[in-house]
Structure formats: C-alpha cells, structure tokens
Design a protein around this motif. Structure first.
Motif, short mmCIF file in Angstrom:
data_model
loop_
_atom_site.label_atom_id
_atom_site.label_comp_id
_atom_site.label_asym_id
_atom_site.label_seq_id
_atom_site.Cartn_x
_atom_site.Cartn_y
_atom_site.Cartn_z
N LEU A 133 0.83 -1.20 0.00
CA LEU A 133 0.00 0.00 0.00
C LEU A 133 0.87 1.25 0.00
O LEU A 133 1.90 1.31 0.66
CB LEU A 133 -0.90 0.04 1.24
N THR A 134 0.41 2.26 -0.73
CA THR A 134 1.04 3.57 -0.71
C THR A 134 0.01 4.54 -0.15
O THR A 134 -1.10 4.66 -0.69
CB THR A 134 1.45 4.02 -2.12
N VAL A 135 0.36 5.22 0.94
CA VAL A 135 -0.53 6.18 1.58
C VAL A 135 -0.18 7.58 1.05
O VAL A 135 0.98 8.00 1.11
CB VAL A 135 -0.42 6.13 3.11
N PHE A 136 -1.17 8.30 0.55
CA PHE A 136 -0.96 9.62 0.00
C PHE A 136 -1.29 10.73 0.99
O PHE A 136 -0.62 11.75 1.02
CB PHE A 136 -1.77 9.82 -1.28
N SER A 137 -2.33 10.51 1.80
CA SER A 137 -2.65 11.53 2.79
C SER A 137 -3.44 10.92 3.95
O SER A 137 -4.17 9.95 3.77
CB SER A 137 -3.45 12.68 2.17
N VAL A 138 -3.23 11.51 5.11
CA VAL A 138 -4.00 11.17 6.30
C VAL A 138 -4.45 12.51 6.88
O VAL A 138 -3.63 13.36 7.20
CB VAL A 138 -3.14 10.41 7.35
N VAL A 139 -5.77 12.67 6.99
CA VAL A 139 -6.33 13.94 7.46
C VAL A 139 -7.17 13.69 8.68
O VAL A 139 -8.03 12.79 8.69
CB VAL A 139 -7.19 14.59 6.34
N LEU A 140 -6.92 14.46 9.71
CA LEU A 140 -7.76 14.44 10.90
C LEU A 140 -8.91 15.41 10.63
O LEU A 140 -8.70 16.63 10.51
CB LEU A 140 -6.95 14.87 12.12
N ASN A 141 -10.11 14.89 10.48
CA ASN A 141 -11.27 15.70 10.12
C ASN A 141 -11.73 16.55 11.30
O ASN A 141 -11.69 16.11 12.44
CB ASN A 141 -12.42 14.82 9.65
#
Length: 64
Positions: free
Chosen positions: A53-61
């Motif tokens: 897996l390649t993670v592009f973004s992680v956003v805390l909403n």
C-alpha cells in the motif's frame, strides 16, 4: 446512547486516509474513527502487507 457519545465517540476523531494498492491505478479513500492518525494507519494496515500500500494523505477531520 448519550453515555456512549460522551465517553467513546467524542474521545475519537474522524480520519480520512487516501491510499492506493500496488498495481492499482485508482486512489482509494477510507474513513476511520481513531484517537490519532497513527491509530488510523494501524486500522488501514490491519491484515494487509504494508509494502503493498502507498498512503498519500492522512487527514484528521474537524469535529462539529
């Protein structure tokens, strides 16, 4: 229900993770409830090989 919301739901934050599996062209979006972004990533990788897996973004909403 109110007790659940006050104790558990409000202690977690909503996170959005954008990722792609190796060999796939389409970007995927997953939503998790977690205490922090590291816990959200742990949930994403659960049962999967991290090298695929390649993670592009992680956003805390933001919470409302």
């Amino acid at each position: 229900m109110l007790v659940y919301v006050q104790r558990f739901r409000d202690s977690d934050s909503a996170c959005t993770v954008q990722w792609r599996a190796r060999g796939e062209r389409e970007l995927q979006t997953s939503y998790f409830r977690a205490h922090n972004v590291y816990e959200a990533l742990d949930k994403l990788f659960s049962g999967r090989d991290q090298s695929t897996l390649t993670v592009f973004s992680v956003v805390l909403n933001p919470s409302s």
